[in-house]
Design a protein around this motif. Structure first.
Motif, PDB file in Angstrom:
ATOM      1  N   ILE B 281       0.834  -1.208   0.000  1.00 23.39           N
ATOM      2  CA  ILE B 281       0.000   0.000   0.000  1.00 23.39           C
ATOM      3  C   ILE B 281       0.869   1.258   0.000  1.00 23.39           C
ATOM      4  O   ILE B 281       0.591   2.227  -0.706  1.00 23.39           O
ATOM      5  N   PHE B 282       1.958   1.206   0.759  1.00 29.24           N
ATOM      6  CA  PHE B 282       2.812   2.393   0.829  1.00 29.24           C
ATOM      7  C   PHE B 282       3.580   2.597  -0.471  1.00 29.24           C
ATOM      8  O   PHE B 282       3.844   3.719  -0.883  1.00 29.24           O
ATOM      9  N   LEU B 283       3.905   1.476  -1.105  1.00 26.44           N
ATOM     10  CA  LEU B 283       4.544   1.546  -2.414  1.00 26.44           C
ATOM     11  C   LEU B 283       3.608   2.243  -3.411  1.00 26.44           C
ATOM     12  O   LEU B 283       3.998   3.155  -4.141  1.00 26.44           O
ATOM     13  N   ILE B 284       2.354   1.789  -3.400  1.00 24.81           N
ATOM     14  CA  ILE B 284       1.354   2.409  -4.289  1.00 24.81           C
ATOM     15  C   ILE B 284       1.208   3.895  -3.963  1.00 24.81           C
ATOM     16  O   ILE B 284       1.120   4.743  -4.843  1.00 24.81           O
ATOM     17  N   MET B 285       1.238   4.194  -2.664  1.00 23.78           N
ATOM     18  CA  MET B 285       1.106   5.589  -2.246  1.00 23.78           C
ATOM     19  C   MET B 285       2.199   6.450  -2.869  1.00 23.78           C
ATOM     20  O   MET B 285       1.940   7.524  -3.400  1.00 23.78           O
ATOM     21  N   VAL B 286       3.422   5.952  -2.819  1.00 18.32           N
ATOM     22  CA  VAL B 286       4.537   6.716  -3.368  1.00 18.32           C
ATOM     23  C   VAL B 286       4.350   6.938  -4.876  1.00 18.32           C
ATOM     24  O   VAL B 286       4.493   8.051  -5.378  1.00 18.32           O
ATOM     25  N   VAL B 287       3.961   5.858  -5.552  1.00 17.05           N
ATOM     26  CA  VAL B 287       3.766   5.974  -7.008  1.00 17.05           C
ATOM     27  C   VAL B 287       2.665   6.986  -7.323  1.00 17.05           C
ATOM     28  O   VAL B 287       2.820   7.867  -8.167  1.00 17.05           O
ATOM     29  N   VAL B 288       1.537   6.876  -6.607  1.00 17.19           N
ATOM     30  CA  VAL B 288       0.423   7.796  -6.854  1.00 17.19           C
ATOM     31  C   VAL B 288       0.849   9.235  -6.596  1.00 17.19           C
ATOM     32  O   VAL B 288       0.549  10.145  -7.370  1.00 17.19           O
ATOM     33  N   LEU B 289       1.579   9.444  -5.502  1.00 16.59           N
ATOM     34  CA  LEU B 289       2.021  10.800  -5.175  1.00 16.59           C
ATOM     35  C   LEU B 289       2.891  11.383  -6.285  1.00 16.59           C
ATOM     36  O   LEU B 289       2.825  12.575  -6.585  1.00 16.59           O
ATOM     37  N   LEU B 290       3.698  10.512  -6.890  1.00 17.48           N
ATOM     38  CA  LEU B 290       4.584  10.996  -7.945  1.00 17.48           C
ATOM     39  C   LEU B 290       3.818  11.273  -9.235  1.00 17.48           C
ATOM     40  O   LEU B 290       4.085  12.234  -9.945  1.00 17.48           O
ATOM     41  N   VAL B 291       2.846  10.400  -9.535  1.00 15.82           N
ATOM     42  CA  VAL B 291       2.164  10.486 -10.828  1.00 15.82           C
ATOM     43  C   VAL B 291       0.940  11.406 -10.770  1.00 15.82           C
ATOM     44  O   VAL B 291       0.697  12.206 -11.660  1.00 15.82           O
TER      45      VAL B 291
END
Ligand SMILES: Nc1ncnc2c1ncn2[C@@H]1O[C@H](COP(=O)(O)OP(=O)(O)OP(=O)(O)O)[C@@H](O)[C@H]1O
Ligand SMILES: [Mg+2]
Lengths: 238, 301
Positions: B281-291
């Motif tokens: 979930i935190f990995l996805i969070m980082v990706v979403v924040l970047l994109v």
């Protein structure tokens, strides 16, 4: 109490208003009789919107006295002021983008009996009926202005505060609004009209208040208008 | 673990079971953020409090009031805990949060964070950090049912069903009813809604009460599954905030869908590569924040 006083719809005396630290209104005095239509004229930034907002209790702080049909509202919460029978149409129109046209129309609670029914409103504004399922801000500017007017006609408010309703609208729409205001006046509504478009306001109004630097500079009644045009133009900088 | 239809589906179902908790909690946060503009850091602590109302109502309340035979049962707790926590929330809003609206959002966040630490601290002092079991699970929810592809615990199925009902019920009220139109309008322009004669301050108080009531409801649902502990909220809320960041603040449906989806993703990850399940979930969070920094459902401002 004399007849003249009993018929007073709104009386403002010694009104001061602030937004945070900025002191905007410096002792405004004005009175509006029942069924009267008065305008607030003035240059940009004179304080006309602020006067309307002060009446609704939407400024940071206000002092002085504002009575609506004799009730003092200076210490009243905004949501209670509306229930004295006030309808406010803000300068930015205030159509809610997350509400459909119909939800926008039905949002303001009824504050007094005798308002228009939804059917009557749709008859008056057929465009709104046609588009009642669209989201509010999908309407054109003119339609949004009609919606902003229509929703306060439903509530039974008898004192309408209308802020620059013709701003940025096509001439045909401005004419339609002129006819609407005239109808409302004939129905006995009391109206305070903030306007830049003097040609729109002049034939409708009973009296004009000229606002300058957060205070009333002059009051001109309809009959004296012709003789005061030169002074008025100087005030308005045209 | 061998990857079969069975194992995938069972992890997906268990993931959905976590997902409904994420959904209810992030839904409450979204509702509160919409109208109050406050990131309610106390949400986890109030979720924990809900579980404790159920636990203490079952074990301690009776003896305390001199009726040793009285046990607040599970069904009653599902109603009482949200009411107790909701009332506490409304008191917090009236006496504390209300004073902060005129300042930056940061102050509301700090205040609720402080409250969370206080509540959690007090409970850590009095209760076992490793948790106490809640034994009031109703008889009828014991055992398992067959879903065709697997046997699934009845209680967990109940949690999924009731949570979905509560989430979509809330969505319906907000998006489709008159009451909800006040809430949406108040979220957009509270001053104008006041000027129309609506008691917005009262609406704000009730909304906060409802939002934290949802957290307490989730706490009661969680009590029979996980043990009731003072830190249960703190652990949960970190994931929920990641869900909120991914979904984007302020969208009701976004909060629900993101919560469910991430629960399922988490469950699915358990099958594919179990060690990553707690971090995915935190990995996805980082990706979403970047994109898409505003979140999947957030409005770019
Ligand atoms: N929210 C606010 N905070 C601080 N100052 C404000 C605020 N709103 C208005 N003012 C200031 O108050 C003064 C009066 O503004 P107001 O909006 O009443 O003018 P107005 O007469 O309606 O003019 P117009 O609408 O044509 O710009 C202006 O100097 C403006 O800069
Ligand atoms: Mg203005």
């Amino acid at each position: 109490m004399s007849d003249a006083v009993a018929k007073e719809m709104l009386k403002i005396s010694g009104l001061h208003a602030w937004y945070g630290e900025s002191h905007i209104l410096h002792g405004v005095d004005l009175a509006v009789g029942e069924g009267e239509l008065v305008t607030l004229l003035g240059r940009n930034g004179a304080g006309r919107t602020t006067i309307l907002k002060s009446i609704m209790g939407l400024v940071g702080r206000r002092a002085g006295s504002i009575t609506v049909q004799g009730s003092e509202t200076i210490g009243m919460a905004t949501h209670r002021i509306a229930h004295l029978g006030l309808g406010y149409c803000p300068e930015e129109r205030g159509i809610f983008s997350s509400l459909s046209v119909e939800e926008n129309l039905l949002l303001p609670p009824v504050v007094k009996s005798g308002g228009m029914s939804v059917e009557e409103i749709y008859e008056m504004f057929p465009n709104l009926k046609e588009r009642r399922g669209s989201m509010g801000t999908r309407l054109s500017g003119g339609e949004q202005q009609m919606l902003a007017m229509a929703r306060i006609l439903r509530t039974g408010a008898r004192l309408l505060l209308l802020d620059e309703i013709t701003e940025g609208l096509a001439p045909v729409i401005v004419q339609a609004l002129g006819r609407l205001i005239k109808q409302l006046k004939e129905k006995g509504f009391t109206i305070i009209l903030v306007e830049q478009n003097f040609r729109f306001a002049a034939p409708l109004a009973d009296r004009h208040y000229v606002i300058e630097h957060g205070a009333i500079a002059e009051m001109i009644v309809k009959d004296e208008l012709a003789g005061s045009m030169e002074r008025l133009n100087r005030y308005l900088g045209v | 673990m061998e990857i079969t239809f069975q194992t995938v589906m069972s992890q997906v179902m268990l993931g959905l079971n976590n997902g409904v908790f994420y959904a209810i909690l992030s839904l409450g946060l979204a509702v509160i953020f919409g109208l109050l503009n406050i990131v309610n850091f106390a949400h986890g602590a109030l979720y924990m409090l809900g579980a404790y109302v159920a636990l203490l109502g079952y074990t301690t309340l009776g003896p305390l009031i001199g009726m040793p035979d009285f046990h607040l049962n599970y069904w009653a707790a599902l109603l009482v805990a949200p009411m107790v926590v909701g009332a506490l929330g409304m008191a917090i809003e009236r006496t504390m949060l209300r004073r902060l609206y005129k300042f930056d959002h940061l102050y509301g966040l700090l205040l609720t964070f402080g409250l969370a630490l206080i509540i959690q601290g007090v409970f850590t002092n009095f209760f076992n950090v490793s948790g106490d079991p809640y034994d009031a699970k109703p008889e009828i929810l014991n055992g398992a049912v067959s879903l065709g592809f697997m046997m699934f615990p009845k209680y967990r199925l109940w949690v999924i069903v009731i949570s979905l009902a509560v989430c979509f019920g809330t969505w319906f009220v907000i998006e489709r009813t008159k009451l909800g139109s006040y809430l949406r309008a108040g979220t957009e322009n509270p001053e104008l809604v006041k000027a129309f004669g609506v008691n917005v301050p009262l609406m704000i108080t009730l909304t906060y009460g409802y939002g934290v009531g949802l957290a307490a409801f989730a706490g009661v649902l969680a009590a029979p599954i996980y043990s009731v502990s003072p830190v249960m909220g703190a652990e949960m809320i970190i994931t929920v905030f990641a869900v909120v960041v991914i979904g984007g603040m302020g969208s009701i449906m976004g909060a629900i869908v993101t919560g469910l989806l991430l629960g399922v993703v988490e469950g699915f990850t358990k099958v594919v590569y179990a060690p990553a399940s707690s971090t995915v979930i935190f990995l996805i969070m980082v990706v979403v924040l970047l994109v898409k920094p505003a979140g999947l459902f957030g409005r770019e401002s």
